[in-house]
Write a protein that holds these residues in place. Sequence first.
Motif, PDB file in Angstrom:
ATOM      1  N   ASP A 154     -10.126   5.524   0.907  1.00 54.00           N
ATOM      2  CA  ASP A 154      -9.341   4.323   1.178  1.00 54.00           C
ATOM      3  C   ASP A 154      -9.453   3.824   2.623  1.00 54.00           C
ATOM      4  O   ASP A 154      -9.140   2.666   2.901  1.00 54.00           O
ATOM      5  CB  ASP A 154      -7.850   4.602   0.881  1.00 54.00           C
ATOM      6  CG  ASP A 154      -7.616   5.064  -0.535  1.00 54.00           C
ATOM      7  OD1 ASP A 154      -8.182   4.452  -1.454  1.00 54.00           O
ATOM      8  OD2 ASP A 154      -6.867   6.046  -0.730  1.00 54.00           O
ATOM      9  N   ARG A 155      -9.892   4.667   3.526  1.00 52.45           N
ATOM     10  CA  ARG A 155      -9.749   4.352   4.952  1.00 52.45           C
ATOM     11  C   ARG A 155     -10.546   3.122   5.388  1.00 52.45           C
ATOM     12  O   ARG A 155     -10.044   2.306   6.169  1.00 52.45           O
ATOM     13  CB  ARG A 155     -10.119   5.554   5.808  1.00 52.45           C
ATOM     14  CG  ARG A 155     -11.551   6.041   5.656  1.00 52.45           C
ATOM     15  CD  ARG A 155     -11.797   7.350   6.423  1.00 52.45           C
ATOM     16  NE  ARG A 155     -13.074   7.946   6.083  1.00 52.45           N
ATOM     17  CZ  ARG A 155     -14.218   7.672   6.692  1.00 52.45           C
ATOM     18  NH1 ARG A 155     -14.234   6.786   7.674  1.00 52.45           N
ATOM     19  NH2 ARG A 155     -15.332   8.262   6.334  1.00 52.45           N
ATOM     20  N   GLN A 172      -1.036  11.479  -1.107  1.00 52.42           N
ATOM     21  CA  GLN A 172      -1.701  10.642  -2.089  1.00 52.42           C
ATOM     22  C   GLN A 172      -0.897  10.649  -3.382  1.00 52.42           C
ATOM     23  O   GLN A 172      -0.114  11.560  -3.636  1.00 52.42           O
ATOM     24  CB  GLN A 172      -3.116  11.138  -2.362  1.00 52.42           C
ATOM     25  CG  GLN A 172      -3.148  12.498  -3.035  1.00 52.42           C
ATOM     26  CD  GLN A 172      -4.544  12.988  -3.328  1.00 52.42           C
ATOM     27  OE1 GLN A 172      -4.816  14.150  -3.218  1.00 52.42           O
ATOM     28  NE2 GLN A 172      -5.424  12.095  -3.722  1.00 52.42           N
ATOM     29  N   SER A 173      -1.101   9.630  -4.174  1.00 55.33           N
ATOM     30  CA  SER A 173      -0.450   9.597  -5.485  1.00 55.33           C
ATOM     31  C   SER A 173      -1.059  10.676  -6.364  1.00 55.33           C
ATOM     32  O   SER A 173      -2.237  11.027  -6.210  1.00 55.33           O
ATOM     33  CB  SER A 173      -0.632   8.226  -6.132  1.00 55.33           C
ATOM     34  OG  SER A 173      -1.998   7.985  -6.379  1.00 55.33           O
ATOM     35  N   HIS A 188       0.827  -1.207   0.000  1.00 50.72           N
ATOM     36  CA  HIS A 188       0.000   0.000   0.000  1.00 50.72           C
ATOM     37  C   HIS A 188       0.866   1.264   0.000  1.00 50.72           C
ATOM     38  O   HIS A 188       0.524   2.268  -0.634  1.00 50.72           O
ATOM     39  CB  HIS A 188      -0.916   0.009   1.213  1.00 50.72           C
ATOM     40  CG  HIS A 188      -1.988  -1.036   1.184  1.00 50.72           C
ATOM     41  ND1 HIS A 188      -2.576  -1.464   0.010  1.00 50.72           N
ATOM     42  CD2 HIS A 188      -2.585  -1.739   2.188  1.00 50.72           C
ATOM     43  CE1 HIS A 188      -3.486  -2.381   0.287  1.00 50.72           C
ATOM     44  NE2 HIS A 188      -3.506  -2.570   1.594  1.00 50.72           N
ATOM     45  N   ALA A 220       2.141   1.770  -3.459  1.00 48.30           N
ATOM     46  CA  ALA A 220       1.069   2.172  -4.372  1.00 48.30           C
ATOM     47  C   ALA A 220       0.554   3.580  -4.090  1.00 48.30           C
ATOM     48  O   ALA A 220      -0.224   4.122  -4.876  1.00 48.30           O
ATOM     49  CB  ALA A 220      -0.088   1.182  -4.276  1.00 48.30           C
ATOM     50  N   LEU A 272      -1.339   4.422  -1.451  1.00 49.68           N
ATOM     51  CA  LEU A 272      -2.552   4.442  -0.644  1.00 49.68           C
ATOM     52  C   LEU A 272      -2.277   4.918   0.772  1.00 49.68           C
ATOM     53  O   LEU A 272      -3.108   5.588   1.394  1.00 49.68           O
ATOM     54  CB  LEU A 272      -3.183   3.043  -0.582  1.00 49.68           C
ATOM     55  CG  LEU A 272      -3.814   2.493  -1.847  1.00 49.68           C
ATOM     56  CD1 LEU A 272      -4.333   1.084  -1.602  1.00 49.68           C
ATOM     57  CD2 LEU A 272      -4.936   3.398  -2.325  1.00 49.68           C
ATOM     58  N   VAL A 273      -1.113   4.556   1.291  1.00 47.67           N
ATOM     59  CA  VAL A 273      -0.726   4.862   2.666  1.00 47.67           C
ATOM     60  C   VAL A 273       0.663   5.489   2.645  1.00 47.67           C
ATOM     61  O   VAL A 273       1.593   4.874   2.112  1.00 47.67           O
ATOM     62  CB  VAL A 273      -0.688   3.575   3.532  1.00 47.67           C
ATOM     63  CG1 VAL A 273      -0.241   3.884   4.949  1.00 47.67           C
ATOM     64  CG2 VAL A 273      -2.040   2.888   3.535  1.00 47.67           C
ATOM     65  N   LEU A 280      -8.856  -0.098   4.150  1.00 44.83           N
ATOM     66  CA  LEU A 280      -7.598  -0.345   4.848  1.00 44.83           C
ATOM     67  C   LEU A 280      -7.846  -0.825   6.277  1.00 44.83           C
ATOM     68  O   LEU A 280      -7.200  -1.774   6.736  1.00 44.83           O
ATOM     69  CB  LEU A 280      -6.754   0.933   4.858  1.00 44.83           C
ATOM     70  CG  LEU A 280      -6.202   1.360   3.493  1.00 44.83           C
ATOM     71  CD1 LEU A 280      -5.671   2.785   3.564  1.00 44.83           C
ATOM     72  CD2 LEU A 280      -5.114   0.404   3.023  1.00 44.83           C
ATOM     73  N   GLY A 291      -4.488  10.047  -7.786  1.00 47.64           N
ATOM     74  CA  GLY A 291      -5.616   9.788  -6.898  1.00 47.64           C
ATOM     75  C   GLY A 291      -6.636  10.908  -6.881  1.00 47.64           C
ATOM     76  O   GLY A 291      -6.412  11.986  -7.444  1.00 47.64           O
ATOM     77  N   VAL A 300      -4.813   8.787   5.892  1.00 48.09           N
ATOM     78  CA  VAL A 300      -5.158   8.456   4.506  1.00 48.09           C
ATOM     79  C   VAL A 300      -6.418   9.203   4.081  1.00 48.09           C
ATOM     80  O   VAL A 300      -7.054   9.907   4.870  1.00 48.09           O
ATOM     81  CB  VAL A 300      -5.359   6.936   4.333  1.00 48.09           C
ATOM     82  CG1 VAL A 300      -4.083   6.182   4.680  1.00 48.09           C
ATOM     83  CG2 VAL A 300      -6.528   6.421   5.182  1.00 48.09           C
ATOM     84  N   ASN A 301      -6.792   9.024   2.826  1.00 44.80           N
ATOM     85  CA  ASN A 301      -7.953   9.676   2.260  1.00 44.80           C
ATOM     86  C   ASN A 301      -9.231   8.922   2.617  1.00 44.80           C
ATOM     87  O   ASN A 301      -9.203   7.724   2.915  1.00 44.80           O
ATOM     88  CB  ASN A 301      -7.807   9.748   0.738  1.00 44.80           C
ATOM     89  CG  ASN A 301      -8.624  10.871   0.127  1.00 44.80           C
ATOM     90  OD1 ASN A 301      -9.253  11.657   0.840  1.00 44.80           O
ATOM     91  ND2 ASN A 301      -8.625  10.961  -1.180  1.00 44.80           N
TER      92      ASN A 301
END
Length: 416
Positions: free
Chosen positions: A398-399, A269-270, A52, A55, A57-58, A402, A273, A394-395
């Motif tokens: 996603d939370r 975040q990426s 994650h 990627a 995400l985290v 996750l 995202g 995180v956003n």
Amino acid sequence: MIRLFGMVGALALLVMATAGKCWSEPVLPPTPEDVGLSSSQLARIEAMTQKHIEAGLVPGAVMLIARRGKIAWYKTMGFRDRAAKDPMQDDSIFRICSMTKPIVSVAAMMLVEEGKMQIGDPVSKYLPEMGQMKLGIEKNVDGKPALELAEPAREMTVQDLMRHTSGLIYGNRGKSLVNAAYIDAQIGNRNFSTEEFVSKLSKLPLRFSPGDRWEYGVSTDVLGRVVEVVSGKTLGEFLNERILTPLGMSDTGFYVPADKLPRAAQPWQSPEGPPMTPRFDVVQKPRFESGGGGLTSTMDDYLRFAIMLADGGEFAGKRLLGSKTLEFMTSDHVGTRPGRPPGLGFGLGFEVRTSVGDSALPGSLGEYGWAGNAGTLFWIDPKEQLIAIYLVQVNDGDRVMLRNQFRTMVQSAIIN
């Protein structure tokens, strides 16, 4: 008092209550298997978290599992501030958001134990303006939705605030006209004082009559104001004096002081995202000390709070609450009212598991805990003698995934 995680990164392991004793000497279990956990399954959690992080995400995570009186697994991974390429640290400070609610609920029950209020008291006894709130009933008028105001079936009580059956909501969690009214009034704006927040809120309609259903909302923010009125102190002062200082939670507060800012965990975040959910600025000391979601904290600090709960209200020989009070708080207070997911009730500040098979998440009857909007999570499983804490930033998108993934994988690590 033993410092769990020092700046040098050393991990001290504390032994919790096993036979009526709160603490003994730190003991390092040679392997997770010594406390009935699978090393290979815990390695999967670490590998998934690393995936994650890569990627996007985290940005980073601090994760802990304690079982049978020992911290069996602890990982600090990724970045405290990914944009600055600053690695996560053991003592990084997180926005814990709604994990503030259990702390404020404990504060309220301290006042109950002292005889200064009862949970059956009407909220208007302490906040008279709240007794004037009307029920908002959405009707169709000339082909358009409109709100009709009516008297609620009964007044909201302190218990309604603590179990989220008050009729108060979060504006962004629905599309009704009452939700829209909350958004228009900017309920939750950190520029309001706690007193101003209650004053503005009291002029809005209730979503439903108190006691009729469960719906998550600003109830614990109102509870924080009740604590202020009953105690004669600001919420921050009361929490510091009665909970944070006795537990040694020296890094927990409603903002991060300047000298600690290099430890503040930042969301990331990426570039591909969705827009990042706004997070409150930890630098600013807020006028509104949000009992529902305003605290920042660390793994060390929140573990101390969790151990106090797991030990029936006592920490390192200091008693904050009676054991029967905590038993009452961690019982289900919602019953058959609509609003809660199957198998998951709600107590006084905590989600409480009421059945094993009805929920899509594994767990034990009687386990309790709560989560935070920025992705944080904790729960305590008395049957399995387990505490688990997950700290990330995180956003919104996603939370939930996750947290559910972490919870499921932790449960899968229990082998005996």
